[in-house]
Write a protein that holds these residues in place. Sequence first.
Motif, PDB file in Angstrom:
ATOM      1  N   ASP A  66     -12.462  -6.723   0.195  1.00  0.00           N
ATOM      2  CA  ASP A  66     -10.819  -6.477   0.411  1.00  0.00           C
ATOM      3  C   ASP A  66     -10.092  -6.411  -0.614  1.00  0.00           C
ATOM      4  OD1 ASP A  66     -10.346  -7.535   2.637  1.00  0.00           O
ATOM      5  OD2 ASP A  66     -11.521  -9.627   2.423  1.00  0.00           O
ATOM      6  N   MET A 113      -7.717  -1.097   0.482  1.00  0.00           N
ATOM      7  CA  MET A 113      -6.188  -1.606   1.475  1.00  0.00           C
ATOM      8  C   MET A 113      -5.883   0.069   1.104  1.00  0.00           C
ATOM      9  SD  MET A 113      -4.527  -5.487  -0.320  1.00  0.00           S
ATOM     10  CE  MET A 113      -3.171  -5.066   0.485  1.00  0.00           C
ATOM     11  N   HIS A 137      -0.215  -6.901  -0.833  1.00  0.00           N
ATOM     12  CA  HIS A 137      -1.121  -7.558  -1.757  1.00  0.00           C
ATOM     13  C   HIS A 137      -1.051  -8.673  -2.486  1.00  0.00           C
ATOM     14  CE1 HIS A 137      -4.967  -7.164  -4.560  1.00  0.00           C
ATOM     15  NE2 HIS A 137      -5.757  -7.605  -3.683  1.00  0.00           N
ATOM     16  N   TYR A 162       1.967  -3.594   4.093  1.00  0.00           N
ATOM     17  CA  TYR A 162       0.875  -4.482   4.233  1.00  0.00           C
ATOM     18  C   TYR A 162       0.601  -4.642   2.584  1.00  0.00           C
ATOM     19  CZ  TYR A 162      -4.162  -5.196   4.068  1.00  0.00           C
ATOM     20  OH  TYR A 162      -5.962  -6.116   4.349  1.00  0.00           O
ATOM     21  N   CYS A 174      -6.510  -8.871   6.537  1.00  0.00           N
ATOM     22  CA  CYS A 174      -7.511  -8.530   5.019  1.00  0.00           C
ATOM     23  C   CYS A 174      -8.458  -7.131   6.088  1.00  0.00           C
ATOM     24  CB  CYS A 174      -8.494  -9.990   4.989  1.00  0.00           C
ATOM     25  SG  CYS A 174      -9.776  -9.674   6.142  1.00  0.00           S
ATOM     26  N   ASN A 175      -9.226  -6.725   5.136  1.00  0.00           N
ATOM     27  CA  ASN A 175     -10.108  -5.081   5.257  1.00  0.00           C
ATOM     28  C   ASN A 175     -10.766  -6.060   6.276  1.00  0.00           C
ATOM     29  OD1 ASN A 175      -7.819  -3.839   3.374  1.00  0.00           O
ATOM     30  ND2 ASN A 175      -9.140  -4.295   2.297  1.00  0.00           N
ATOM     31  N   ASN A 214      -2.359  -9.813   2.554  1.00  0.00           N
ATOM     32  CA  ASN A 214      -3.819 -10.036   1.983  1.00  0.00           C
ATOM     33  C   ASN A 214      -4.003 -10.297   1.369  1.00  0.00           C
ATOM     34  OD1 ASN A 214      -6.895  -9.961   2.189  1.00  0.00           O
ATOM     35  ND2 ASN A 214      -7.043  -7.409   0.983  1.00  0.00           N
ATOM     36  N   THR A 273       0.746  -1.735   0.251  1.00  0.00           N
ATOM     37  CA  THR A 273      -0.008   0.252  -0.247  1.00  0.00           C
ATOM     38  C   THR A 273       0.978   0.794   0.222  1.00  0.00           C
ATOM     39  OG1 THR A 273       0.101   0.107   2.457  1.00  0.00           O
ATOM     40  CG2 THR A 273      -1.958  -1.252   0.895  1.00  0.00           C
TER      41      THR A 273
END
Length: 194
Positions: free
Chosen positions: A82, A87, A102, A100, A41-42, A72, A19
């Motif tokens: 998600d 994110m 992905h 964070y 995750c979110n 995530n 992110t």
Amino acid sequence: MAFTLSIGEKAPDFRLPATDGNTYSLKDFDADPVLVVFFTCNHCPFVIGSDEVTRKTALAFADQGVRFVGINSNSKNTYAQDSFEHMVERMREHRFPWLYLHDATQDVARAYGALRTPHFFVFDKQRKLVYTGRSVDNPRDASKITVNDLENALSDHLAGRPIRRPKTNPIGCNVKWDGQDAHWMPPDACDLVL
């Protein structure tokens, strides 16, 4: 072979966008004596309920060389919240003390054998797994936590002691696998402790 990494196994490599706009691989953390990779995750209430506990743990151990990296792997097709865009928003809002990343292909989740969100993996300097499982015994409601297995594992490892419980079962929502029902688990996935 077990679905989830076993104690003593090496951390699988990855190359994932974060992110913060950068892309990271395992070697980017070579200088960190201890690496905590956790699948998160979110949206999951178990993640949301324990994020502040995880923040405290990450901050408490940061000056001892422990680096936290969240990944995530949830499919945005299974759960739109998600997505990578969400994110970025979540990190902007909460400013968590970890990177964070992905995992859009879910290849990293499969390589590590992530079962739930959250699911923690602690690696030593040689990037061998020394702990896997939950952080706390009640991640959904922090007021009901009676044990922090992640902190215990980190304390034991940093003190040079055998880790008292190197494996626990992660507690949370299952990883949201692309193209599958929201509650689907891979057939070879199983509890880590019976």
